[in-house]
Scaffold this active site. Structure first.
Site, PDB file in Angstrom:
ATOM      1  N   LYS A 162     -25.976  19.493 -81.547  1.00  0.00           N
ATOM      2  CA  LYS A 162     -26.699  19.657 -80.540  1.00  0.00           C
ATOM      3  C   LYS A 162     -27.064  18.473 -79.923  1.00  0.00           C
ATOM      4  CE  LYS A 162     -29.336  23.639 -82.165  1.00  0.00           C
ATOM      5  NZ  LYS A 162     -28.115  24.896 -80.980  1.00  0.00           N
ATOM      6  N   THR A 232     -35.110  36.465 -82.050  1.00  0.00           N
ATOM      7  CA  THR A 232     -35.696  35.209 -82.012  1.00  0.00           C
ATOM      8  C   THR A 232     -35.154  34.836 -80.578  1.00  0.00           C
ATOM      9  OG1 THR A 232     -36.363  35.067 -84.274  1.00  0.00           O
ATOM     10  CG2 THR A 232     -36.251  33.244 -83.158  1.00  0.00           C
ATOM     11  N   CYS A 285     -22.250  33.339 -87.897  1.00  0.00           N
ATOM     12  CA  CYS A 285     -22.286  33.478 -87.191  1.00  0.00           C
ATOM     13  C   CYS A 285     -21.086  34.615 -86.831  1.00  0.00           C
ATOM     14  CB  CYS A 285     -23.309  32.759 -86.081  1.00  0.00           C
ATOM     15  SG  CYS A 285     -22.497  31.380 -85.084  1.00  0.00           S
TER      16      CYS A 285
END
Length: 489
Positions: A162, A232, A285
């Site tokens: 990120k 979320t 994931c």
């Protein structure tokens, strides 16, 4: 007494105390040992972090792209120099085997920073001629202050993924790691400061979802990059839009299909399936948890999978021989065990595992045996919902059209893969699968050059690759008139 002591916030180039007066604990999932008490950020702390980021970003953005690139490259060098130290912390915090964290977590994070350090100088605008005496040029300018909200399964890698494009483009970032695995983001902050990143350009605030909500709703945050669950993610996206129309990147969950065709190399297919389900104890994931196998080879394929599952070395994460550790927390263990019981109740055939491991040292940790279910149906809970644990569901199919339709019958769309010797069929199938990350005759690699992200409810936007850098900039268009201005009035 905890292993790492009290952990504070990192704001303005150094550690500061939170003003909330609250702390939370983080534990070693393999032993239950208390690792650290971590200070929770308050609203005032978030405001302070954002203000610090604004100040730092102004300095960072005025540097040349080459200057930013050199500083980021220095951070890469420091990450690699401290790979062993950081891997040891990551193993204690996540429960991942040390062999995994040494080879993957910091290495892949550093690779992404190095990749974007190289691209920092390639950010450029366009020149568009309008007529002989007028033209337009565009500038790609940084967004300002971005927020990063990380997941617990790859703490330092996600922080690197990120921050790298954000910082390369001249932005600052306020980062909130998961409260389950909060330790290594602070080490990354130390490294950025040591490398020469100006104070405030990378700040770390700790806490639960309430801190993430403060960042997401903050009026001075220009973009939010979130990794986590779908529900979320929807809340984050809604708050980001409602507060100030922030840009968002969402890397959310998946229930990815792995399709094994009848001409597949069965050894390769079994190797891929086991990796796609049990690497990192299934807490990835992109895991290929819906394993569709052609009916004609299902029994032979299943036997090869079970042979490999028996070879998995479950053990203490700090042991070099271990390649399968505990789940990250007691809550995650309970969730996974609940899914396993659901599979049994709905009629799936338990072929391996299916229990918590409690003998010896396993009793103090969050261990569940690698689990394989056969005779699965598309309507089963273990097939429909993301488990995020070491649970493989094997389903059989007969035709290409059938398996593609079933693979796409989900609101997820993160990843997919096929195993076949027929490359025409491989590409044809991949082109019809509704997933953002696809693999042919392999699984799981996500190099810095490869955009990562999902279709449907598995996400918005991408991480990594050239395209991601563009989404950390905004375009300014400028018209230049060299000739006479013709007034309207």
């Amino acid at each position: 007494m905890s292993v790492y002591g009290l952990q504070r916030l990192y704001i303005g180039g150094g550690y500061v105390d939170a003003t909330s007066g609250k702390t939370f604990d983080t534990f070693d999932p393999a032993t239950g040992e208390l690792l650290a008490q971590v200070q929770q950020a308050s609203a005032a702390d978030v405001d302070r972090a954002v203000a610090s980021a604004q100040e730092g970003q102004r300095e960072w953005a005025t540097m040349t792209a080459m200057q930013r690139s050199r500083i980021l490259r220095r951070a890469v060098d420091l990450l690699r120099e401290r790979n062993d130290e950081l891997a040891a912390i990551e193993t204690r915090d996540t429960g991942k085997p040390i062999g995994e964290t040494l080879a993957v977590d910091i290495v892949t994070g550093a690779d992404v920073i190095e990749y974007y350090a190289g691209l920092a100088t390639a950010i450029e605008g366009l020149q568009v001629p309008l007529r002989a005496e007028s033209f337009v040029y565009t500038r790609r300018e940084p967004l300002g202050v971005c927020a990063g909200i990380g997941a617990w399964n790859y703490p330092i890698q996600i922080a690197c993924w990120k921050t790298a494009p954000a910082l390369a483009a001249g932005n600052a970032m306020v980062f909130k790691p998961s409260e389950v695995t909060p330790l290594t983001a602070l080490k990354l902050a130390e490294i950025y400061t040591e490398a020469g990143v100006p104070a405030g350009v990378f700040n770390v605030v700790q806490g639960d979802g309430s801190v993430g909500a403060l960042l997401t709703g903050h009026p001075d945050i220009a973009k939010v990059s979130f990794t986590g669950g779908v529900e979320t993610g929807k809340k984050v996206m809604s708050l980001a839009g409602a507060s100030s129309l922030k840009e968002v990147t969402m890397e959310l969950g998946g229930k990815s299909p792995l399709i094994v065709f009848d001409d597949a190399d069965l050894d390769r297919a079994a190797d891929i399936a086991v990796t796609a389900n049990f690497f990192s104890s299934g807490q990835v994931c992109t895991n290929g948890t819906r394993v569709f196998v052609h009916r004609s080879i299902k029994d032979a394929f299943t036997q090869k999978v079970l042979e490999r599952v028996k070879r998995i070395r479950v053990g203490k994460p700090t042991d070099a021989d271990t390649n399968f550790g505990p789940l990250v927390s007691a809550a995650q263990l309970d969730k996974v065990l609940g899914f396993i019981e659901s599979g049994k109740a709905e009629g799936a055939k338990l072929l391996a595992g299916g229990t918590r491991l409690t003998d010896g040292h396993f009793g103090s940790g969050q261990y569940v045996a690698p689990t394989v279910f056969g005779d699965c149906r598309d309507d089963m809970k273990i097939v429909r919902e993301e488990i995020f644990g070491p649970v493989m569901s094997i389903l059989e199919f007969e035709s290409e059209d059938e398996v593609i339709a079933r693979a796409n019958d989900t609101h997820y769309g993160l990843a997919a893969g096929v195993v076949t010797e027929n490359l025409s069929r491989a590409h044809r199938t991949i082109h019809r699968l509704e997933a953002g990350i696809c693999w042919i005759n392999t699984w799981g690699e996500s190099p810095a050059e490869m955009p990562v992200g999902g279709y449907k409810q598995s996400g918005v936007g991408r991480e990594n690759g050239i395209t991601t850098l563009e989404h950390y900039t905004r375009i300014k268009s400028v018209q230049v008139e060299l000739g006479r201005y013709n007034p309207v009035f």
